[in-house]
Design an enzyme around this catalytic site. Structure first.
Site, short mmCIF file in Angstrom:
data_model
loop_
_atom_site.label_atom_id
_atom_site.label_comp_id
_atom_site.label_asym_id
_atom_site.label_seq_id
_atom_site.Cartn_x
_atom_site.Cartn_y
_atom_site.Cartn_z
CB SER A 69 60.85 -84.30 20.01
OG SER A 69 61.00 -85.27 18.91
CD GLU A 79 66.32 -89.08 23.75
OE1 GLU A 79 65.56 -88.83 22.72
OE2 GLU A 79 66.34 -88.47 24.57
CG HIS A 104 61.87 -88.89 22.28
ND1 HIS A 104 63.01 -88.37 22.09
CD2 HIS A 104 60.85 -88.29 21.54
CE1 HIS A 104 62.74 -87.31 21.30
NE2 HIS A 104 61.61 -87.25 20.81
#
Length: 303
Positions: free
Chosen positions: A111, A248, A275
């Site tokens: 991320s 996700e 995610h």
């Protein structure tokens, strides 16, 4: 190299918590997300790769302001202006690399950590064997469009309208609003939600997360609203793995485009993965990662 925990002192005087697991001549430095998250979903990475027949020294750390590392007083505008920036966190990666004494290594980021990987590979790529971008896009506008679509598909229309109303009023503490956020998190962020990463107290650094992201994963009010790196993807010269969950918050369509614009890139996806697909479906996630590292090590990587 020393195994376990080492506290390193940065040139700015702050201290970072670092930890090394595993053995071997291959080094992997792992960056957490958030920003303001922590290292915990990387704790078993060395073990997971060993299950795949690969011995790797995995180095992880909590970024400045996060969990076990020092917590600057971000309420001081001078401190916030100096340390809550893209450039600070990018150069922090390089300083950690130097202080850990590793070179010609692999860099993985989840991320927000995947944004740092993109920037690091473009600026400091001479130190890398390979880059792994886990669940991070190069264009925040495409993320926003996708995450809004996710929300509309996951929740009834009246729930989405309610969330938008609270967001317009900057009323993120509303209990019903947070219940809807919890539903979305369970569906698209932390699908497996293992007890091992749950805590009695919150571990997210709210000052750091708020400065860049905002209240939650489904609305961006901070500096990540500015995130646009597409024009720099061609500067990433090292072999690159893009790994995304199939269920996700980040759009796989964007990952497909990125894989064509990074000169030497491979895209893989994880079934049933949100995610945090390194947790949701670890066997597939780490098979992809081990295959990538082995291909690069054996000069068999092809994009």
């Amino acid at each position: 190299m020393k195994q376990g925990t080492t506290i390193i002192t940065l040139d700015n005087g702050y201290h970072l918590w670092t930890n090394t697991q595993g053995e071997g001549d291959i080094h992997l430095l792992a960056l957490h997300g958030g920003p303001g998250g922590n290292h915990e979903y990387w704790e078993d990475t060395a073990q997971q790769l060993k299950k795949q027949g690969l011995n790797v020294q995995v180095h992880m750390y909590d970024q400045l302001g996060s969990w076990y590392s020092d917590q600057p007083d971000y309420s001081d505008p001078k401190i916030a202006d100096k340390y809550l920036t893209y450039d600070y966190f990018l150069d922090e990666v390089e300083e950690v690399r130097q202080k850990l004494g590793i070179d010609q290594f692999y860099l993985i980021g989840q991320s927000w950590g995947g944004a740092l990987v993109q920037m690091y590979a473009a600026k400091y790529g001479q130190h890398l064997k390979g880059a792994i971008i886990s669940s991070m896009v190069d264009n925040i506008d495409e993320y926003v469009a996708h995450v809004n679509q996710v929300r509309e598909e996951a929740l009834p229309a009246d729930a989405v309208a309610y969330m938008k109303k609270q967001e317009a009023a900057n009323n993120y503490d509303d209990p019903q609003y947070q219940k809807y956020v919890d539903v979305l998190n369970a569906g698209y962020v932390d699908r497996k939600q293992p007890a091992a990463i749950s805590h009695l107290i919150p571990t997210m650094s709210r000052p750091v997360y708020g400065a860049f992201q905002g209240d939650n994963e489904f609305v961006i009010t901070g500096k990540l609203k500015e995130w646009q790196f597409e024009s720099h993807l061609s500067e990433i010269k090292v072999p690159t793995l893009l790994t995304f969950g199939e269920h996700e918050t980040m759009p796989v369509a964007t990952a497909k485009r990125m894989a064509t614009e990074i000169p030497h890139a491979r895209l893989v996806t994880t079934p049933e993965g949100g995610h945090h697909h390194m947790i949701d479906n670890a066997p597939v996630y780490y098979d992809h990662l081990a295959t990538f590292i082995c291909d690069v090590e054996n000069d068999q990587f092809n994009d």
